[in-house]
Motif scaffolding. Structure first.
Motif, PDB file in Angstrom:
ATOM      1  N   SER A 101       0.833  -1.201   0.000  1.00  0.00           N
ATOM      2  CA  SER A 101       0.000   0.000   0.000  1.00  0.00           C
ATOM      3  C   SER A 101       0.870   1.254   0.000  1.00  0.00           C
ATOM      4  CB  SER A 101      -0.903  -0.008   1.240  1.00  0.00           C
ATOM      5  OG  SER A 101      -1.599   1.230   1.345  1.00  0.00           O
ATOM      6  N   GLU A 102       0.375   2.283  -0.722  1.00  0.00           N
ATOM      7  CA  GLU A 102       1.068   3.572  -0.752  1.00  0.00           C
ATOM      8  C   GLU A 102       0.310   4.619   0.058  1.00  0.00           C
ATOM      9  OE1 GLU A 102       2.384   4.887  -4.631  1.00  0.00           O
ATOM     10  OE2 GLU A 102       2.055   2.855  -5.449  1.00  0.00           O
ATOM     11  N   GLU A 103      -0.609   4.180   0.903  1.00  0.00           N
ATOM     12  CA  GLU A 103      -1.527   5.086   1.598  1.00  0.00           C
ATOM     13  C   GLU A 103      -0.794   6.073   2.512  1.00  0.00           C
ATOM     14  OE1 GLU A 103      -5.408   4.877   4.594  1.00  0.00           O
ATOM     15  OE2 GLU A 103      -4.569   3.044   3.724  1.00  0.00           O
ATOM     16  N   ASN A 104       0.135   5.615   3.345  1.00  0.00           N
ATOM     17  CA  ASN A 104       0.828   6.482   4.315  1.00  0.00           C
ATOM     18  C   ASN A 104       2.265   6.779   3.897  1.00  0.00           C
ATOM     19  OD1 ASN A 104      -1.426   6.543   6.112  1.00  0.00           O
ATOM     20  ND2 ASN A 104      -0.840   4.470   6.820  1.00  0.00           N
ATOM     21  N   LEU A 105       2.492   6.767   2.615  1.00  0.00           N
ATOM     22  CA  LEU A 105       3.859   6.910   2.120  1.00  0.00           C
ATOM     23  C   LEU A 105       4.474   8.273   2.472  1.00  0.00           C
ATOM     24  CD1 LEU A 105       5.877   5.180   0.622  1.00  0.00           C
ATOM     25  CD2 LEU A 105       5.116   6.221  -1.526  1.00  0.00           C
ATOM     26  N   LEU A 106       3.648   9.329   2.409  1.00  0.00           N
ATOM     27  CA  LEU A 106       4.181  10.669   2.673  1.00  0.00           C
ATOM     28  C   LEU A 106       4.649  10.817   4.121  1.00  0.00           C
ATOM     29  CD1 LEU A 106       4.772  13.466   1.564  1.00  0.00           C
ATOM     30  CD2 LEU A 106       2.439  14.156   2.194  1.00  0.00           C
ATOM     31  N   SER A 107       3.876  10.215   5.059  1.00  0.00           N
ATOM     32  CA  SER A 107       4.277  10.308   6.473  1.00  0.00           C
ATOM     33  C   SER A 107       5.592   9.567   6.713  1.00  0.00           C
ATOM     34  CB  SER A 107       3.176   9.735   7.376  1.00  0.00           C
ATOM     35  OG  SER A 107       2.980   8.349   7.116  1.00  0.00           O
ATOM     36  N   VAL A 108       5.795   8.481   5.949  1.00  0.00           N
ATOM     37  CA  VAL A 108       7.049   7.744   6.051  1.00  0.00           C
ATOM     38  C   VAL A 108       8.197   8.585   5.518  1.00  0.00           C
ATOM     39  CG1 VAL A 108       8.332   5.712   5.303  1.00  0.00           C
ATOM     40  CG2 VAL A 108       5.907   5.502   5.919  1.00  0.00           C
ATOM     41  N   VAL A 109       7.956   9.261   4.401  1.00  0.00           N
ATOM     42  CA  VAL A 109       8.990  10.094   3.789  1.00  0.00           C
ATOM     43  C   VAL A 109       9.418  11.209   4.736  1.00  0.00           C
ATOM     44  CG1 VAL A 109       9.416  11.780   1.943  1.00  0.00           C
ATOM     45  CG2 VAL A 109       8.330   9.595   1.420  1.00  0.00           C
ATOM     46  N   MET A 110       8.459  11.822   5.441  1.00  0.00           N
ATOM     47  CA  MET A 110       8.776  12.952   6.311  1.00  0.00           C
ATOM     48  C   MET A 110       9.659  12.554   7.494  1.00  0.00           C
ATOM     49  SD  MET A 110       7.511  15.417   4.731  1.00  0.00           S
ATOM     50  CE  MET A 110       7.872  16.680   5.944  1.00  0.00           C
ATOM     51  N   LYS A 111       9.731  11.263   7.781  1.00  0.00           N
ATOM     52  CA  LYS A 111      10.571  10.795   8.882  1.00  0.00           C
ATOM     53  C   LYS A 111      11.969  10.389   8.426  1.00  0.00           C
ATOM     54  CE  LYS A 111       6.572   9.031  11.434  1.00  0.00           C
ATOM     55  NZ  LYS A 111       5.897   7.820  12.003  1.00  0.00           N
ATOM     56  N   MET A 112      12.188  10.432   7.148  1.00  0.00           N
ATOM     57  CA  MET A 112      13.482   9.999   6.617  1.00  0.00           C
ATOM     58  C   MET A 112      14.551  11.065   6.884  1.00  0.00           C
ATOM     59  SD  MET A 112      12.775   7.028   5.466  1.00  0.00           S
ATOM     60  CE  MET A 112      14.160   6.563   4.414  1.00  0.00           C
ATOM     61  N   PRO A 113      15.819  10.640   6.949  1.00  0.00           N
ATOM     62  CA  PRO A 113      16.911  11.581   7.222  1.00  0.00           C
ATOM     63  C   PRO A 113      17.014  12.678   6.176  1.00  0.00           C
ATOM     64  CG  PRO A 113      17.655   9.307   7.452  1.00  0.00           C
ATOM     65  CD  PRO A 113      16.284   9.256   6.840  1.00  0.00           C
ATOM     66  N   GLU A 114      17.329  13.896   6.646  1.00  0.00           N
ATOM     67  CA  GLU A 114      17.609  15.059   5.803  1.00  0.00           C
ATOM     68  C   GLU A 114      16.388  15.616   5.082  1.00  0.00           C
ATOM     69  OE1 GLU A 114      20.499  16.449   5.986  1.00  0.00           O
ATOM     70  OE2 GLU A 114      21.329  14.828   7.214  1.00  0.00           O
ATOM     71  N   VAL A 115      15.189  15.098   5.366  1.00  0.00           N
ATOM     72  CA  VAL A 115      13.991  15.621   4.713  1.00  0.00           C
ATOM     73  C   VAL A 115      13.605  16.967   5.311  1.00  0.00           C
ATOM     74  CG1 VAL A 115      11.516  15.254   4.304  1.00  0.00           C
ATOM     75  CG2 VAL A 115      13.132  13.379   3.997  1.00  0.00           C
ATOM     76  N   THR A 116      13.613  17.050   6.629  1.00  0.00           N
ATOM     77  CA  THR A 116      13.341  18.326   7.298  1.00  0.00           C
ATOM     78  C   THR A 116      14.610  18.793   7.983  1.00  0.00           C
ATOM     79  OG1 THR A 116      12.621  17.216   9.320  1.00  0.00           O
ATOM     80  CG2 THR A 116      10.928  17.752   7.688  1.00  0.00           C
ATOM     81  N   ARG A 117      14.769  20.084   8.051  1.00  0.00           N
ATOM     82  CA  ARG A 117      15.944  20.659   8.693  1.00  0.00           C
ATOM     83  C   ARG A 117      15.574  21.992   9.307  1.00  0.00           C
ATOM     84  NH1 ARG A 117      19.047  21.491   2.956  1.00  0.00           N
ATOM     85  NH2 ARG A 117      17.654  23.104   2.097  1.00  0.00           N
ATOM     86  N   LEU A 118      16.261  22.336  10.366  1.00  0.00           N
ATOM     87  CA  LEU A 118      16.039  23.601  11.047  1.00  0.00           C
ATOM     88  C   LEU A 118      16.907  24.653  10.384  1.00  0.00           C
ATOM     89  CD1 LEU A 118      14.565  24.873  13.509  1.00  0.00           C
ATOM     90  CD2 LEU A 118      16.673  24.480  14.799  1.00  0.00           C
ATOM     91  N   SER A 119      16.263  25.596   9.734  1.00  0.00           N
ATOM     92  CA  SER A 119      17.046  26.652   9.102  1.00  0.00           C
ATOM     93  C   SER A 119      17.646  27.554  10.162  1.00  0.00           C
ATOM     94  CB  SER A 119      16.157  27.470   8.154  1.00  0.00           C
ATOM     95  OG  SER A 119      15.112  28.100   8.880  1.00  0.00           O
ATOM     96  N   LYS A 120      18.771  28.132   9.857  1.00  0.00           N
ATOM     97  CA  LYS A 120      19.488  28.972  10.826  1.00  0.00           C
ATOM     98  C   LYS A 120      18.673  30.216  11.140  1.00  0.00           C
ATOM     99  CE  LYS A 120      23.933  31.063  11.831  1.00  0.00           C
ATOM    100  NZ  LYS A 120      25.291  31.327  11.327  1.00  0.00           N
ATOM    101  N   GLU A 121      18.408  30.447  12.414  1.00  0.00           N
ATOM    102  CA  GLU A 121      17.635  31.589  12.859  1.00  0.00           C
ATOM    103  C   GLU A 121      18.597  32.660  13.335  1.00  0.00           C
ATOM    104  OE1 GLU A 121      13.951  33.569  13.807  1.00  0.00           O
ATOM    105  OE2 GLU A 121      14.550  31.916  12.524  1.00  0.00           O
ATOM    106  N   GLU A 122      18.649  33.751  12.617  1.00  0.00           N
ATOM    107  CA  GLU A 122      19.557  34.828  12.976  1.00  0.00           C
ATOM    108  C   GLU A 122      19.039  35.574  14.211  1.00  0.00           C
ATOM    109  OE1 GLU A 122      22.424  35.389  11.705  1.00  0.00           O
ATOM    110  OE2 GLU A 122      22.290  33.927  10.077  1.00  0.00           O
ATOM    111  N   ILE A 123      19.965  35.951  15.086  1.00  0.00           N
ATOM    112  CA  ILE A 123      19.631  36.750  16.258  1.00  0.00           C
ATOM    113  C   ILE A 123      20.344  38.082  16.109  1.00  0.00           C
ATOM    114  CG2 ILE A 123      19.823  36.927  18.768  1.00  0.00           C
ATOM    115  CD1 ILE A 123      19.669  33.930  18.927  1.00  0.00           C
TER     116      ILE A 123
END
Length: 290
Positions: A101-123
């Protein structure tokens, strides 16, 4: 005034769209052992933060934690779209090949390494001013905590030193009785000896004097009283004095031990044991004094 090396302080800097929480804890240590655990956005000014803490704190095992909570609607999180698309395509192809099944594929992708990252927040500079104000507030709380703990320890030290002084005063009656018994014992032994032996009277008297001097604890009592008095005087000093108090406590221990080894009396030994017990409790607490 005494200061404990144990302390805690916390302050929050409210900024635009975020808040910075600074927590600082300290425990006892012979030197200043500083550990910083900072949010990545705070690490640009780590040398300045370390400098402020080092200037304020002399000794202790110190841990400073700096966290950022984002309160605005725009969180500094970015999705690495090319990586996410690549993961999705590969997983989708694998699912079709396996008949899965490809039903929850996107949620699986979002947990993969390097998919999300914290952009540098300037102070910016103004934000840093608020952050350092909060840091000084946390350090001030820590110092007040240390003062409070120091006051409690000081009261305990005074009580225990006064107990040692009281026990020392209790030695004299037993010492007088011990000396009377010792003189009587020596007199009887001397009378028995001269009836049955020929000996050098002068040499014998010298040996008796040497023996009595070995048992005399007058000097130890005088020095112990002086050391106890000096310990109490040192408590009133304004500067950090944990090391000095530790040195004085060692001198107190030396006189107590010598007195015990020369006592030759069960009652005096009991008082000495109680003195040692009070001193050990003092030494345990001194390890936590700045």
């Amino acid at each position: 005034m005494l200061r404990s090396m144990t302390g805690y302080g916390k302050a929050v800097a409210k900024l635009n769209g975020k808040s910075v929480t600074l927590e600082i804890r300290s425990l006892n240590s012979k030197q200043l052992d500083l550990n910083l655990r900072l949010h990545p956005a705070l690490r640009d000014n780590e040398p300045d933060i370390r400098s402020v803490v080092t200037r304020m704190l002399e000794r202790g095992k110190v841990e400073l934690t700096g966290n950022i909570d984002f309160t605005g609607t725009d969180l500094p999180v970015a999705i690495n779209r090319p990586v996410a698309i690549s993961y999705y395509n590969e997983l989708s192809s694998l699912a079709r090949e396996l008949g899965a099944s490809e039903e929850n594929l996107l949620s699986v992708v979002m947990k993969m390494p390097e998919v999300t990252r914290l952009s540098k927040e300037e102070i910016n500079g103004e934000d840093w001013g608020s952050i350092f104000t909060a840091l000084n507030e946390a350090l001030q709380q820590l110092d007040e905590f240390r003062k409070h703990e120091g006051e409690l320890l000081e009261k305990d030290f005074i009580l225990r030193i006064e107990t040692i002084q009281s026990l020392l005063a209790g030695v004299e009656p037993f010492e007088l009785n011990r000396n009377l018994q010792l003189r009587e014992k020596l007199r009887n032994s001397f009378a028995d000896f001269i009836e049955n032996n020929n000996f050098d009277t002068n040499r014998f008297e010298q040996e008796i004097i040497y023996y009595l001097e070995k048992l005399d604890i007058t000097e130890e009592k005088v020095r112990l009283a002086k050391h106890c008095k000096y310990f109490l005087e040192t408590l009133d000093e304004d500067t950090a004095n944990g090391r000095k108090l530790s040195f004085v406590s060692q001198e107190i221990g030396r006189e107590i031990n010598t007195m015990g080894s020369k006592a030759n009396d069960a009652d005096i030994q009991k008082l000495v044991v109680r003195m040692k017990d009070e001193l050990e409790k003092i030494k345990e607490q001194l390890a936590n004094i700045l």
